[in-house]
Design a protein around this motif. Sequence first.
Motif, PDB file in Angstrom:
ATOM      1  N   ILE A  28      27.516  44.158  46.656  1.00 48.66           N
ATOM      2  CA  ILE A  28      28.664  44.986  47.050  1.00 48.66           C
ATOM      3  C   ILE A  28      29.927  45.016  46.444  1.00 48.66           C
ATOM      4  CG2 ILE A  28      26.810  45.061  49.109  1.00 48.66           C
ATOM      5  CD1 ILE A  28      28.871  43.412  51.071  1.00 48.66           C
ATOM      6  N   GLY A  29      29.962  44.415  45.931  1.00 45.46           N
ATOM      7  CA  GLY A  29      31.617  44.455  44.994  1.00 45.46           C
ATOM      8  C   GLY A  29      32.547  43.325  45.650  1.00 45.46           C
ATOM      9  N   ARG A  30      31.749  42.507  47.464  1.00 43.62           N
ATOM     10  CA  ARG A  30      33.131  40.883  47.431  1.00 43.62           C
ATOM     11  C   ARG A  30      32.552  41.046  48.326  1.00 43.62           C
ATOM     12  NH1 ARG A  30      36.624  45.271  51.844  1.00 43.62           N
ATOM     13  NH2 ARG A  30      35.084  45.830  53.866  1.00 43.62           N
ATOM     14  N   PRO A  31      32.563  39.656  48.856  1.00 43.34           N
ATOM     15  CA  PRO A  31      31.966  38.402  49.642  1.00 43.34           C
ATOM     16  C   PRO A  31      32.134  38.835  51.232  1.00 43.34           C
ATOM     17  CG  PRO A  31      33.817  37.261  48.860  1.00 43.34           C
ATOM     18  CD  PRO A  31      34.030  38.837  47.885  1.00 43.34           C
ATOM     19  N   GLU A  32      30.882  38.906  51.539  1.00 45.28           N
ATOM     20  CA  GLU A  32      31.868  39.390  53.259  1.00 45.28           C
ATOM     21  C   GLU A  32      30.748  38.434  54.461  1.00 45.28           C
ATOM     22  OE1 GLU A  32      30.921  43.136  54.073  1.00 45.28           O
ATOM     23  OE2 GLU A  32      32.247  44.290  52.829  1.00 45.28           O
ATOM     24  N   THR A  33      30.130  37.057  53.755  1.00 51.92           N
ATOM     25  CA  THR A  33      29.412  36.910  54.552  1.00 51.92           C
ATOM     26  C   THR A  33      30.151  35.350  55.145  1.00 51.92           C
ATOM     27  OG1 THR A  33      27.027  36.754  53.256  1.00 51.92           O
ATOM     28  CG2 THR A  33      27.648  35.093  54.826  1.00 51.92           C
ATOM     29  N   ASP A  34      30.391  34.653  56.254  1.00 51.62           N
ATOM     30  CA  ASP A  34      31.079  33.946  56.992  1.00 51.62           C
ATOM     31  C   ASP A  34      30.381  32.670  57.924  1.00 51.62           C
ATOM     32  OD1 ASP A  34      33.836  35.341  57.208  1.00 51.62           O
ATOM     33  OD2 ASP A  34      32.267  36.561  57.959  1.00 51.62           O
ATOM     34  N   LEU A  35      30.635  31.490  57.142  1.00 52.76           N
ATOM     35  CA  LEU A  35      30.242  29.991  57.902  1.00 52.76           C
ATOM     36  C   LEU A  35      29.658  29.805  58.970  1.00 52.76           C
ATOM     37  CD1 LEU A  35      29.509  27.111  56.554  1.00 52.76           C
ATOM     38  CD2 LEU A  35      32.119  26.520  57.376  1.00 52.76           C
ATOM     39  N   HIS A  36      30.401  30.718  59.858  1.00 50.16           N
ATOM     40  CA  HIS A  36      30.203  30.693  61.254  1.00 50.16           C
ATOM     41  C   HIS A  36      28.721  31.975  61.810  1.00 50.16           C
ATOM     42  CE1 HIS A  36      31.841  34.873  62.818  1.00 50.16           C
ATOM     43  NE2 HIS A  36      32.184  34.658  62.054  1.00 50.16           N
ATOM     44  N   THR A  37      28.216  32.607  60.733  1.00 47.39           N
ATOM     45  CA  THR A  37      27.777  33.743  60.696  1.00 47.39           C
ATOM     46  C   THR A  37      25.793  32.418  59.944  1.00 47.39           C
ATOM     47  OG1 THR A  37      28.766  35.683  60.943  1.00 47.39           O
ATOM     48  CG2 THR A  37      26.151  35.560  59.750  1.00 47.39           C
ATOM     49  N   VAL A  38      26.486  32.214  59.255  1.00 46.49           N
ATOM     50  CA  VAL A  38      24.836  31.530  58.824  1.00 46.49           C
ATOM     51  C   VAL A  38      24.882  30.041  59.933  1.00 46.49           C
ATOM     52  CG1 VAL A  38      24.887  29.632  56.859  1.00 46.49           C
ATOM     53  CG2 VAL A  38      25.685  31.954  56.054  1.00 46.49           C
ATOM     54  N   GLU A  39      25.946  29.231  60.089  1.00 44.13           N
ATOM     55  CA  GLU A  39      25.878  28.218  61.247  1.00 44.13           C
ATOM     56  C   GLU A  39      24.953  28.770  62.155  1.00 44.13           C
ATOM     57  OE1 GLU A  39      29.686  25.282  60.017  1.00 44.13           O
ATOM     58  OE2 GLU A  39      29.715  27.008  61.809  1.00 44.13           O
ATOM     59  N   GLY A 225      26.406  52.798  79.378  1.00 41.61           N
ATOM     60  CA  GLY A 225      27.451  52.599  77.686  1.00 41.61           C
ATOM     61  C   GLY A 225      27.349  51.135  77.907  1.00 41.61           C
ATOM     62  N   PHE A 226      27.725  50.706  76.438  1.00 40.72           N
ATOM     63  CA  PHE A 226      28.103  50.128  76.508  1.00 40.72           C
ATOM     64  C   PHE A 226      28.560  49.668  74.866  1.00 40.72           C
ATOM     65  CE2 PHE A 226      24.077  48.526  74.910  1.00 40.72           C
ATOM     66  CZ  PHE A 226      24.385  48.827  73.667  1.00 40.72           C
ATOM     67  N   LEU A 227      29.782  48.741  74.456  1.00 40.17           N
ATOM     68  CA  LEU A 227      29.750  48.804  73.113  1.00 40.17           C
ATOM     69  C   LEU A 227      30.245  46.929  73.139  1.00 40.17           C
ATOM     70  CD1 LEU A 227      31.951  51.162  70.319  1.00 40.17           C
ATOM     71  CD2 LEU A 227      32.446  48.157  70.906  1.00 40.17           C
ATOM     72  N   LEU A 228      29.655  46.644  71.837  1.00 38.33           N
ATOM     73  CA  LEU A 228      29.217  45.156  71.846  1.00 38.33           C
ATOM     74  C   LEU A 228      29.632  44.690  70.220  1.00 38.33           C
ATOM     75  CD1 LEU A 228      27.042  43.320  72.613  1.00 38.33           C
ATOM     76  CD2 LEU A 228      28.271  42.503  70.679  1.00 38.33           C
ATOM     77  N   ALA A 229      31.087  44.851  70.399  1.00 39.19           N
ATOM     78  CA  ALA A 229      31.568  44.520  69.185  1.00 39.19           C
ATOM     79  C   ALA A 229      31.978  42.409  68.800  1.00 39.19           C
ATOM     80  CB  ALA A 229      33.342  45.171  68.977  1.00 39.19           C
ATOM     81  N   ARG A 230      32.364  42.187  68.015  1.00 37.62           N
ATOM     82  CA  ARG A 230      32.721  41.420  67.273  1.00 37.62           C
ATOM     83  C   ARG A 230      34.549  40.955  66.356  1.00 37.62           C
ATOM     84  NH1 ARG A 230      28.689  37.399  67.977  1.00 37.62           N
ATOM     85  NH2 ARG A 230      30.081  36.084  67.170  1.00 37.62           N
ATOM     86  N   ASP A 231      35.355  40.624  66.890  1.00 36.39           N
ATOM     87  CA  ASP A 231      36.428  40.321  65.122  1.00 36.39           C
ATOM     88  C   ASP A 231      36.346  38.717  65.414  1.00 36.39           C
ATOM     89  OD1 ASP A 231      38.366  40.906  64.691  1.00 36.39           O
ATOM     90  OD2 ASP A 231      39.888  40.482  66.374  1.00 36.39           O
ATOM     91  N   ASP A 232      35.103  38.417  65.178  1.00 36.73           N
ATOM     92  CA  ASP A 232      34.785  37.412  63.937  1.00 36.73           C
ATOM     93  C   ASP A 232      35.186  36.953  62.616  1.00 36.73           C
ATOM     94  OD1 ASP A 232      32.671  37.893  64.636  1.00 36.73           O
ATOM     95  OD2 ASP A 232      32.776  35.503  65.540  1.00 36.73           O
ATOM     96  N   ARG A 233      34.703  38.393  61.697  1.00 32.54           N
ATOM     97  CA  ARG A 233      34.431  38.363  60.371  1.00 32.54           C
ATOM     98  C   ARG A 233      35.708  38.326  59.922  1.00 32.54           C
ATOM     99  NH1 ARG A 233      28.855  41.880  58.879  1.00 32.54           N
ATOM    100  NH2 ARG A 233      27.555  41.181  60.341  1.00 32.54           N
ATOM    101  N   GLU A 234      35.532  37.677  58.769  1.00 30.50           N
ATOM    102  CA  GLU A 234      36.722  37.547  57.717  1.00 30.50           C
ATOM    103  C   GLU A 234      37.016  39.306  57.157  1.00 30.50           C
ATOM    104  OE1 GLU A 234      38.686  35.477  53.797  1.00 30.50           O
ATOM    105  OE2 GLU A 234      37.194  34.208  54.633  1.00 30.50           O
ATOM    106  N   ALA A 235      35.827  39.488  56.552  1.00 30.50           N
ATOM    107  CA  ALA A 235      36.168  41.534  55.784  1.00 30.50           C
ATOM    108  C   ALA A 235      37.033  42.663  56.736  1.00 30.50           C
ATOM    109  CB  ALA A 235      35.061  41.463  55.326  1.00 30.50           C
ATOM    110  N   MET A 236      36.657  42.390  58.206  1.00 30.65           N
ATOM    111  CA  MET A 236      36.509  43.172  58.777  1.00 30.65           C
ATOM    112  C   MET A 236      36.054  43.483  60.516  1.00 30.65           C
ATOM    113  SD  MET A 236      33.561  46.079  58.088  1.00 30.65           S
ATOM    114  CE  MET A 236      33.053  46.017  56.299  1.00 30.65           C
ATOM    115  N   GLY A 237      36.848  44.486  60.761  1.00 29.18           N
ATOM    116  CA  GLY A 237      36.171  43.838  62.045  1.00 29.18           C
ATOM    117  C   GLY A 237      34.446  44.694  62.680  1.00 29.18           C
ATOM    118  N   TRP A 238      33.486  43.946  63.498  1.00 29.97           N
ATOM    119  CA  TRP A 238      32.326  44.682  63.342  1.00 29.97           C
ATOM    120  C   TRP A 238      31.684  45.289  64.836  1.00 29.97           C
ATOM    121  CZ3 TRP A 238      29.314  46.000  60.205  1.00 29.97           C
ATOM    122  CH2 TRP A 238      28.049  45.607  60.315  1.00 29.97           C
ATOM    123  N   ILE A 239      31.438  46.569  64.759  1.00 28.79           N
ATOM    124  CA  ILE A 239      30.430  46.991  65.615  1.00 28.79           C
ATOM    125  C   ILE A 239      28.524  46.500  65.866  1.00 28.79           C
ATOM    126  CG2 ILE A 239      29.882  48.922  67.280  1.00 28.79           C
ATOM    127  CD1 ILE A 239      32.681  49.999  65.771  1.00 28.79           C
TER     128      ILE A 239
END
Length: 308
Positions: A28-39, A225-239
Amino acid sequence: MASRLRPATLGDAPAVTALLNEIDTIEIGRPETDLHTVEADLKNPDIDLARDSWLAFEGDRLVAYGLLWDESGSERIDVDHYVLPDRQEAGERVLDALEVRALEKARENGAERAVVHLHLNVQPTLDTGLVAARGWEVVRRYHVLRRPLDRARDTRPEAPAGVRVRACATEADRERVHALYQAGFAAHFDFQPREYGQWLNDIGAEGLDWSTVWIVGTDDLGDAGFLLARDDREAMGWIRSIGVLPEARGRGLGGFLLRHAFAAFAARGRGEVGLGVDTANSTGAPRLYGRNGMTVHYAVDTWEITLG
C-alpha cells in the motif's frame, strides 16, 4: 535456505510488526501497522499461541507469519497470513500449518468441516496463484477508504431535528453500543454473534478511548445507531464500525455520525481518517462514504476454502 517454523510469543510482537510494515510498504506504499495492534492479536484469550500461531524464519530473519482464531465456535475459522514476496516457500509452509489447524479446530468445535477465511490485499505479497491452486477462491471484496481532514472545514455538524448524539461514557452506554452493534450488523456478510465480554475483547476495549465512541438517537426510536472510532493508530484516525438499526435507516443518521467523527478527529489535530467497508454492503454504506468525501486507499479480498 529452508525456513523453520515455531509458534509466536508476545515477545515476538516487535519483529512481527516490522514484518507487517515491510509488507504494508510493498502493498500500500507506507507502513500502517502499530505495535499495540499486533500485541492485542497475540494477547487474544481465544488464541492459543502454541497451536494457533506460526513464525517462519530463514536464519534469524522473520519472513512469514500466520495466526488463526475462531469466533464462531463451529465451522467458521479466520486466519491471517503474511509473507515476503521472495519467500513463497516459507509462505506455503505457513499455509500448510494454517489449513491443518483450521480443520482440527473446527472438529474440536464439533463441526465436520472448516470454512476458512483469509483477508489479502488485492495485490498481495503472497502469490495468489499458489492460494488458488490449493482450492481457495475470492468470495468478497472490501475497500479501505480514507479522507483528509481540516480543522477549519470539518466542524461539528448540527444535529437534525429530533436527533441527539452522546459520547459513550458509562458501562450502560457500552452495553448499549454492543446491543446496537449486534442488531445493526446481524444481516451482514461474515457476521458472528458475540457476547458482551467477547465483543469487548474484539474491539480492544482495555486500550480504547471511549470518548471516540458515540451513540445517536431519535425522539421516536430512542438509541438507534453508533460509531466506534479509535485514535491510537499512527497513520490515521480510524473508524472501526458505524451502524444504524434497520428501522432507523434512510434518516441521515449514518452521515451525521460520520461528520461528527470527522470533526472530532480534526479537533484532535488529525490530518486523515480511514475506515473499511464491504463493497457489496446492501445498506448503502459505500455510497454514504463517497458522498462524504472518502476515497479508496486500497482493496482487500476475502479468500475462502472449505476443508474436510
